[in-house]
Enzyme design. Structure first.
Site, PDB file in Angstrom:
ATOM      1  CG  ASP A  45      -0.386  -0.058   2.511  1.00 23.73           C
ATOM      2  OD1 ASP A  45       0.450   0.809   2.790  1.00 23.73           O
ATOM      3  OD2 ASP A  45      -0.734  -0.944   3.313  1.00 23.73           O
ATOM      4  CE  LYS A  46      -0.091   8.504  -1.309  1.00 19.83           C
ATOM      5  NZ  LYS A  46      -1.152   9.518  -1.344  1.00 19.83           N
TER       6      LYS A  46
END
Length: 197
Positions: A45-46
């Site tokens: 994820d980011k």
């Protein structure tokens, strides 16, 4: 068609994809040039960092992401607080987390509390330091890849994740890559390290 294999250290704040969803998104395309038909195997994820494989080999993608093969992935997680034995045991034996709105039970995991912080590249931006709340580092090896699993597991036992870095998939390691660096590897080496024939 010749297959190509890249490993990279995905920095914090980058999406594990090549297309921007909004103009100011940072994506893998901002890190370097890849073949047009290449894509990341799995995601980070980011807010997570670390090892990501990018390839145009669909067989590798299928094998690594298929839950029946139970490839292990190892993460370093900086958590708020210092987990006690009970919390570590809960993480190890498996627990209920929510995935796509449904309760899912995690497989047993390998978890250890590290005696000292690991050597990692500085994160940009750095983790906010809070003098009154101690933090610690866990090494966690999973045999599955549910969405945001490490974060959900650690939060579930009361120790939210501050920083998360994937360092290994099977025997394929991040090595001494710096944040944002890319390394191309030969097929034979990648398959051997991933335990694939």
């Amino acid at each position: 068609m010749s297959h190509r294999y890249f490993i990279l250290y995905k920095p914090y704040g980058y999406l594990s994809q090549f297309t921007k969803e909004v103009a100011d998104h940072l994506t893998l395309a901002d890190l370097g040039k890849f073949p047009k038909d290449a894509y990341p195997v799995g995601r980070l994820d980011k807010d997570s960092e670390g090892l990501l494989i990018v390839t145009n080999d669909t067989t590798l993608n299928h094998t690594l992401l298929n839950p029946k093969f139970q490839h292990h992935r190892t993460y370093l997680a900086q958590v708020e607080g210092i987990p006690d034995k009970a919390a570590l045991q809960q993480l190890r034996k498996g627990m209920n987390i929510k995935v796509d709105g449904k309760i899912s039970h995690t497989l047993p995991a390998e978890v250890r509390l590290l005696p000292t912080p690991p050597e990692l590249p500085e994160r940009n931006p750095p983790i906010r330091f809070r003098k009154e709340i101690p933090d610690s580092w866990l090494e966690i090896t999973l045999y599955e890849g549910k969405n945001r699993q490490v974060r959900k597991m650690c939060a579930g036992v009361g120790f939210p994740v501050l920083r998360l870095v994937r360092i290994k998939i099977e025997k394929l390691e991040l090595r001494d890559l710096k944040s944002g660096q890319i390394l191309e590897l030969p097929r034979m080496q990648v398959y051997k390290l991933l335990g694939m024939s």
